[in-house]
Design a protein around this motif. Structure first.
Motif, PDB file in Angstrom:
ATOM      1  N   LEU A 295     -58.808  15.920  66.367  1.00 62.07           N
ATOM      2  CA  LEU A 295     -59.077  14.829  65.192  1.00 62.07           C
ATOM      3  C   LEU A 295     -59.236  13.577  66.036  1.00 62.07           C
ATOM      4  CD1 LEU A 295     -59.833  13.793  62.488  1.00 62.07           C
ATOM      5  CD2 LEU A 295     -57.270  13.295  62.410  1.00 62.07           C
ATOM      6  N   GLN A 296     -60.404  12.829  66.030  1.00 63.47           N
ATOM      7  CA  GLN A 296     -60.578  11.823  66.772  1.00 63.47           C
ATOM      8  C   GLN A 296     -60.931  10.599  65.699  1.00 63.47           C
ATOM      9  OE1 GLN A 296     -62.006  10.355  71.085  1.00 63.47           O
ATOM     10  NE2 GLN A 296     -63.696  10.304  69.753  1.00 63.47           N
ATOM     11  N   LEU A 297     -59.975   9.621  65.595  1.00 63.08           N
ATOM     12  CA  LEU A 297     -60.106   8.247  64.823  1.00 63.08           C
ATOM     13  C   LEU A 297     -60.357   7.139  65.396  1.00 63.08           C
ATOM     14  CD1 LEU A 297     -59.634   7.103  61.796  1.00 63.08           C
ATOM     15  CD2 LEU A 297     -56.963   7.156  62.583  1.00 63.08           C
ATOM     16  N   HIS A 298     -61.421   6.336  64.677  1.00 62.90           N
ATOM     17  CA  HIS A 298     -61.933   5.274  65.503  1.00 62.90           C
ATOM     18  C   HIS A 298     -61.474   3.834  64.302  1.00 62.90           C
ATOM     19  CE1 HIS A 298     -63.842   7.232  68.604  1.00 62.90           C
ATOM     20  NE2 HIS A 298     -64.422   8.140  67.669  1.00 62.90           N
TER      21      HIS A 298
ATOM     22  N   GLU B 170     -49.494   5.621  68.634  1.00 67.34           N
ATOM     23  CA  GLU B 170     -48.688   6.601  69.415  1.00 67.34           C
ATOM     24  C   GLU B 170     -47.590   6.898  68.756  1.00 67.34           C
ATOM     25  OE1 GLU B 170     -48.326   3.758  72.778  1.00 67.34           O
ATOM     26  OE2 GLU B 170     -50.160   4.336  73.967  1.00 67.34           O
ATOM     27  N   ASN B 171     -46.788   6.346  68.199  1.00 68.44           N
ATOM     28  CA  ASN B 171     -45.756   6.560  67.396  1.00 68.44           C
ATOM     29  C   ASN B 171     -45.905   7.758  66.322  1.00 68.44           C
ATOM     30  OD1 ASN B 171     -44.033   4.967  68.765  1.00 68.44           O
ATOM     31  ND2 ASN B 171     -44.375   3.247  67.278  1.00 68.44           N
ATOM     32  N   LEU B 172     -47.118   7.636  65.989  1.00 69.90           N
ATOM     33  CA  LEU B 172     -47.840   8.545  64.781  1.00 69.90           C
ATOM     34  C   LEU B 172     -48.116   9.956  65.341  1.00 69.90           C
ATOM     35  CD1 LEU B 172     -49.477   6.100  62.338  1.00 69.90           C
ATOM     36  CD2 LEU B 172     -47.413   7.454  61.886  1.00 69.90           C
ATOM     37  N   GLY B 173     -48.053   9.963  66.706  1.00 67.91           N
ATOM     38  CA  GLY B 173     -48.341  11.427  67.210  1.00 67.91           C
ATOM     39  C   GLY B 173     -49.891  11.373  67.957  1.00 67.91           C
ATOM     40  N   ALA B 174     -50.345  10.220  68.132  1.00 63.10           N
ATOM     41  CA  ALA B 174     -51.520  10.294  68.939  1.00 63.10           C
ATOM     42  C   ALA B 174     -51.393  10.939  70.492  1.00 63.10           C
ATOM     43  CB  ALA B 174     -52.204   9.060  68.857  1.00 63.10           C
ATOM     44  N   CYS B 175     -52.216  11.788  70.926  1.00 61.94           N
ATOM     45  CA  CYS B 175     -52.241  12.366  72.056  1.00 61.94           C
ATOM     46  C   CYS B 175     -52.622  11.500  73.201  1.00 61.94           C
ATOM     47  CB  CYS B 175     -52.892  13.579  72.379  1.00 61.94           C
ATOM     48  SG  CYS B 175     -52.290  15.003  70.977  1.00 61.94           S
TER      49      CYS B 175
ATOM     50  N   LEU C 118     -56.699   9.926  69.749  1.00 65.42           N
ATOM     51  CA  LEU C 118     -57.001  11.492  69.615  1.00 65.42           C
ATOM     52  C   LEU C 118     -55.539  12.495  69.005  1.00 65.42           C
ATOM     53  CD1 LEU C 118     -59.350  13.472  70.440  1.00 65.42           C
ATOM     54  CD2 LEU C 118     -58.046  13.856  72.682  1.00 65.42           C
ATOM     55  N   PHE C 119     -55.907  12.939  67.911  1.00 64.97           N
ATOM     56  CA  PHE C 119     -54.896  13.910  67.350  1.00 64.97           C
ATOM     57  C   PHE C 119     -55.157  15.344  67.329  1.00 64.97           C
ATOM     58  CE2 PHE C 119     -54.290   9.653  65.346  1.00 64.97           C
ATOM     59  CZ  PHE C 119     -53.115   9.599  65.294  1.00 64.97           C
ATOM     60  N   GLU C 120     -54.103  15.943  67.213  1.00 66.69           N
ATOM     61  CA  GLU C 120     -54.300  17.508  67.217  1.00 66.69           C
ATOM     62  C   GLU C 120     -54.971  17.638  65.830  1.00 66.69           C
ATOM     63  OE1 GLU C 120     -50.918  19.821  67.661  1.00 66.69           O
ATOM     64  OE2 GLU C 120     -50.432  19.203  69.769  1.00 66.69           O
ATOM     65  N   ALA C 121     -55.934  18.876  65.718  1.00 70.11           N
ATOM     66  CA  ALA C 121     -56.788  18.911  64.503  1.00 70.11           C
ATOM     67  C   ALA C 121     -56.181  19.165  63.345  1.00 70.11           C
ATOM     68  CB  ALA C 121     -57.636  20.215  64.644  1.00 70.11           C
ATOM     69  N   ASP C 122     -54.873  19.373  63.210  1.00 69.80           N
ATOM     70  CA  ASP C 122     -54.253  19.641  61.969  1.00 69.80           C
ATOM     71  C   ASP C 122     -53.578  18.429  61.435  1.00 69.80           C
ATOM     72  OD1 ASP C 122     -52.260  19.627  63.891  1.00 69.80           O
ATOM     73  OD2 ASP C 122     -51.241  21.369  63.059  1.00 69.80           O
TER      74      ASP C 122
ATOM     75  N   ILE D 149     -51.977   9.408  58.279  1.00 71.86           N
ATOM     76  CA  ILE D 149     -52.117   8.394  59.094  1.00 71.86           C
ATOM     77  C   ILE D 149     -52.525   6.973  58.674  1.00 71.86           C
ATOM     78  CG2 ILE D 149     -53.248   7.741  61.572  1.00 71.86           C
ATOM     79  CD1 ILE D 149     -53.568  10.949  61.984  1.00 71.86           C
ATOM     80  N   LEU D 150     -53.522   6.852  57.934  1.00 72.08           N
ATOM     81  CA  LEU D 150     -54.056   5.751  57.504  1.00 72.08           C
ATOM     82  C   LEU D 150     -53.092   4.973  56.592  1.00 72.08           C
ATOM     83  CD1 LEU D 150     -57.813   6.635  56.768  1.00 72.08           C
ATOM     84  CD2 LEU D 150     -56.861   5.266  58.653  1.00 72.08           C
TER      85      LEU D 150
END
Length: 293
Positions: free
Chosen positions: A4-7, A23-28, A59-63, A69-70
């Motif tokens: 999952l890519q969030l812009h 990053e704290n929310l788990g972004a790779c 960039l996050f894992e797909a699940d 996040i928002l």
């Protein structure tokens, strides 16, 4: 595996906060890009300027749960001006990156060839260079203008100075085109490291001397000088660069926007007979020959 890519569209003021929160929310991975085609040319040492309109991409894992996040960002007072997301299918990312770079030709003989590809012309002058930390792979108009100029000159046995050498691409090109002992100088120690490594990869390290500007030999003089920096520094350094050139030495300057050309020409006309300005896109090259007096 998909991703999952969030812009998120935000401003220079809030970009760092978005990056830290994501990053704290788990972004790779988190990247910052220009949201409004605003160039950032030359930051002062130790600074990291951003664009007034900055896009923060995570960039996050797909699940990962997009709405969570928002919501978490909003709870931290981070409200994006706009956002969108996409699903990216997994791929060999290194190969995808490598596919963006292919051999490039400059002038009649000179090629820049990434290490993972074969030279299109085995009989050409092939400079092996991979994208790295220091600027200068030939992809920018300013570098291309200088490489084309070098390819069009008889450099056999001549001493060359690459002022502001970056990755060393201009110095190495000159050596491969037949230049004699060549010198590169740059204010960034990392650039000198990159230049040395690239010279070694091209078999010319023994003929390339590298210095920080304050280490340059006092009596240094060259037959050819190339400087691909920026118009402001070029104007300020005109007398210094003229002093490095022997009478009759060739000069090529770039890193100059078209509207800055007259200022640079005025700064160098005292010491050099200048040829007509050459333009590629928004950028120009100014070249000429050092006067005898």
């Amino acid at each position: 595996m998909a991703w999952l890519q969030l812009h998120l569209a935000t401003t220079e003021k809030h970009a760092d906060a978005f990056q830290a929160a994501l990053e704290n929310l788990g972004a790779c991975a988190v990247t910052l890009t220009d949201g409004a085609d605003q160039p950032v040319f030359e930051p002062p040492p130790g600074t990291r300027p951003l664009w007034q309109n900055t896009v923060v991409s995570a960039l996050f894992e797909a699940d990962a749960e997009l709405e969570l996040i928002l919501s978490a960002l909003q709870q931290q007072g981070l409200q994006a001006d706009a956002h969108h997301h996409e699903t990216l299918e997994d791929q060999v990312w290194e190969r995808a990156w490598m596919d963006d770079f292919s051999p490039m030709r400059f002038g009649e003989r000179l090629w820049i060839v990434p290490s993972w590809t074969d030279a299109p012309d085995p009989n050409g002058v092939n400079l092996k260079l991979d994208p790295g930390l220091a600027f200068g792979t030939g992809t920018h108009e300013t570098t291309a203008l200088c490489l084309e100029w070098l390819d069009g000159h008889a450099l056999n046995g001549k001493t060359v100075l690459d002022f502001g050498c970056g990755s060393g691409v201009l110095a190495i090109a000159a050596l491969l085109l037949g230049a004699g002992q060549t010198t590169g100088t740059d204010i960034d120690p990392q650039a000198l490291i990159a230049s040395e490594e690239n010279a070694r990869n091209n078999g010319v390290a023994d003929r390339l001397d590298l210095f920080l500007p304050e280490q340059m030999p006092a009596e240094y003089r060259c037959d050819v000088l190339v400087a691909n920096i920026l118009a402001g520094p070029l104007v300020e350094l005109a007398e210094l660069l003229a002093g490095y050139c022997k009478p009759g030495a060739g000069l090529a300057l770039s890193g100059i926007l078209a509207e800055q050309a007259n200022d640079v020409r005025d700064a160098y006309s005292r010491w050099f007979d200048l040829t007509p300005t050459t333009q590629k896109g928004d950028w120009v090259r100014i070249d000429g020959v050092r006067k005898s007096a």
